[in-house]
Design a protein around this motif. Structure first.
Motif, PDB file in Angstrom:
ATOM      1  N   GLU A  27       0.836  -1.210   0.000  1.00 27.33           N
ATOM      2  CA  GLU A  27       0.000   0.000   0.000  1.00 27.33           C
ATOM      3  C   GLU A  27       0.872   1.262   0.000  1.00 27.33           C
ATOM      4  O   GLU A  27       0.564   2.229  -0.691  1.00 27.33           O
ATOM      5  N   GLN A  28       1.954   1.240   0.749  1.00 27.38           N
ATOM      6  CA  GLN A  28       2.851   2.395   0.804  1.00 27.38           C
ATOM      7  C   GLN A  28       3.571   2.606  -0.522  1.00 27.38           C
ATOM      8  O   GLN A  28       3.682   3.731  -1.005  1.00 27.38           O
ATOM      9  N   VAL A  29       4.037   1.521  -1.125  1.00 23.30           N
ATOM     10  CA  VAL A  29       4.772   1.610  -2.382  1.00 23.30           C
ATOM     11  C   VAL A  29       3.864   2.071  -3.520  1.00 23.30           C
ATOM     12  O   VAL A  29       4.315   2.759  -4.445  1.00 23.30           O
ATOM     13  N   GLU A  30       2.595   1.732  -3.458  1.00 24.23           N
ATOM     14  CA  GLU A  30       1.665   2.127  -4.527  1.00 24.23           C
ATOM     15  C   GLU A  30       1.508   3.638  -4.653  1.00 24.23           C
ATOM     16  O   GLU A  30       0.950   4.122  -5.629  1.00 24.23           O
ATOM     17  N   THR A  31       2.018   4.406  -3.687  1.00 27.47           N
ATOM     18  CA  THR A  31       1.981   5.864  -3.784  1.00 27.47           C
ATOM     19  C   THR A  31       3.145   6.415  -4.613  1.00 27.47           C
ATOM     20  O   THR A  31       3.185   7.607  -4.892  1.00 27.47           O
ATOM     21  N   TRP A  32       4.093   5.552  -4.982  1.00 27.56           N
ATOM     22  CA  TRP A  32       5.219   5.981  -5.807  1.00 27.56           C
ATOM     23  C   TRP A  32       4.709   6.378  -7.189  1.00 27.56           C
ATOM     24  O   TRP A  32       3.629   5.951  -7.620  1.00 27.56           O
ATOM     25  N   PRO A  33       5.474   7.154  -7.933  1.00 26.25           N
ATOM     26  CA  PRO A  33       5.051   7.565  -9.277  1.00 26.25           C
ATOM     27  C   PRO A  33       4.800   6.366 -10.196  1.00 26.25           C
ATOM     28  O   PRO A  33       5.588   5.406 -10.197  1.00 26.25           O
ATOM     29  N   GLN A  34       3.727   6.407 -10.936  1.00 19.47           N
ATOM     30  CA  GLN A  34       3.388   5.327 -11.865  1.00 19.47           C
ATOM     31  C   GLN A  34       4.486   5.120 -12.899  1.00 19.47           C
ATOM     32  O   GLN A  34       4.705   3.996 -13.358  1.00 19.47           O
ATOM     33  N   SER A  35       5.187   6.177 -13.263  1.00 20.71           N
ATOM     34  CA  SER A  35       6.275   6.040 -14.238  1.00 20.71           C
ATOM     35  C   SER A  35       7.367   5.106 -13.723  1.00 20.71           C
ATOM     36  O   SER A  35       8.032   4.434 -14.508  1.00 20.71           O
ATOM     37  N   LEU A  36       7.542   5.032 -12.412  1.00 16.18           N
ATOM     38  CA  LEU A  36       8.491   4.099 -11.810  1.00 16.18           C
ATOM     39  C   LEU A  36       7.862   2.721 -11.636  1.00 16.18           C
ATOM     40  O   LEU A  36       8.455   1.707 -12.009  1.00 16.18           O
ATOM     41  N   LEU A  37       6.655   2.674 -11.085  1.00 18.48           N
ATOM     42  CA  LEU A  37       5.995   1.393 -10.803  1.00 18.48           C
ATOM     43  C   LEU A  37       5.801   0.549 -12.062  1.00 18.48           C
ATOM     44  O   LEU A  37       5.881  -0.680 -11.996  1.00 18.48           O
ATOM     45  N   GLN A  38       5.562   1.187 -13.193  1.00 16.13           N
ATOM     46  CA  GLN A  38       5.340   0.422 -14.423  1.00 16.13           C
ATOM     47  C   GLN A  38       6.609  -0.281 -14.901  1.00 16.13           C
ATOM     48  O   GLN A  38       6.549  -1.174 -15.742  1.00 16.13           O
ATOM     49  N   LYS A  39       7.755   0.066 -14.325  1.00 15.05           N
ATOM     50  CA  LYS A  39       9.023  -0.572 -14.681  1.00 15.05           C
ATOM     51  C   LYS A  39       9.401  -1.698 -13.725  1.00 15.05           C
ATOM     52  O   LYS A  39      10.423  -2.341 -13.896  1.00 15.05           O
ATOM     53  N   LEU A  40       8.552  -1.924 -12.699  1.00 18.36           N
ATOM     54  CA  LEU A  40       8.878  -2.885 -11.656  1.00 18.36           C
ATOM     55  C   LEU A  40       7.823  -3.984 -11.553  1.00 18.36           C
ATOM     56  O   LEU A  40       6.632  -3.730 -11.693  1.00 18.36           O
ATOM     57  N   ASP A  41       8.286  -5.190 -11.269  1.00 13.95           N
ATOM     58  CA  ASP A  41       7.420  -6.317 -10.956  1.00 13.95           C
ATOM     59  C   ASP A  41       7.713  -6.640  -9.492  1.00 13.95           C
ATOM     60  O   ASP A  41       8.752  -7.234  -9.169  1.00 13.95           O
ATOM     61  N   LEU A  42       6.830  -6.199  -8.597  1.00 15.54           N
ATOM     62  CA  LEU A  42       7.081  -6.246  -7.164  1.00 15.54           C
ATOM     63  C   LEU A  42       6.431  -7.468  -6.512  1.00 15.54           C
ATOM     64  O   LEU A  42       5.265  -7.770  -6.772  1.00 15.54           O
ATOM     65  N   PHE A  43       7.183  -8.150  -5.650  1.00 14.08           N
ATOM     66  CA  PHE A  43       6.704  -9.314  -4.908  1.00 14.08           C
ATOM     67  C   PHE A  43       6.831  -9.004  -3.421  1.00 14.08           C
ATOM     68  O   PHE A  43       7.937  -8.741  -2.932  1.00 14.08           O
ATOM     69  N   PHE A  44       5.717  -9.031  -2.704  1.00 17.35           N
ATOM     70  CA  PHE A  44       5.675  -8.674  -1.286  1.00 17.35           C
ATOM     71  C   PHE A  44       5.536  -9.940  -0.449  1.00 17.35           C
ATOM     72  O   PHE A  44       4.645 -10.744  -0.677  1.00 17.35           O
TER      73      PHE A  44
END
Length: 111
Positions: A27-44
């Motif tokens: 939930e905290q990471v989802e506040t990061w810029p979408q331009s960054l998140l779209q480059k990452l495949d995150l596993f929690f």
């Protein structure tokens, strides 16, 4: 082929902090810029042990909360650390390989 490499998402293992959870970190990471998140495949991943005390985020986020390892009341002796490393390794084998790890601190405030 080179264009495929440039468009490949980085696969990142995300480890939450002390008495927290993978869902909270997500939930905290989802506040990061979408331009960054779209480059990452995150596993929690959740820590393998239920929190043994009050979480610093209790009242802000809903439980459950987890720990990576445990300690005595004075935080002088630590338990289950090797077992924790084994759990992380098992997760990495099952879901990896990973390009990197993002981790929040396991730091706590001593009562």
């Amino acid at each position: 082929m080179e264009n495929e490499k440039q468009n490949k998402k980085l696969k990142i293992l995300c480890l939450h902090g002390f008495r927290n959870s993978g869902a909270i970190l997500q939930e905290q990471v989802e506040t990061w810029p979408q331009s960054l998140l779209q480059k990452l495949d995150l596993f929690f991943m959740d820590g393998p042990y239920p929190a043994q005390g009050k979480s610093g985020v209790d009242g802000i986020y809903e439980p459950p909360f987890y720990e990576w390892f445990q300690a005595d009341q004075e935080y002088k002796e630590f338990y289950n650390f090797e077992e924790c490393l084994e759990k992380i390794q098992e997760f990495m084998v099952a879901h990896g390989p990973f390009d990197g790890i993002l981790g929040f601190s396991q730091v706590h405030s001593v009562p």
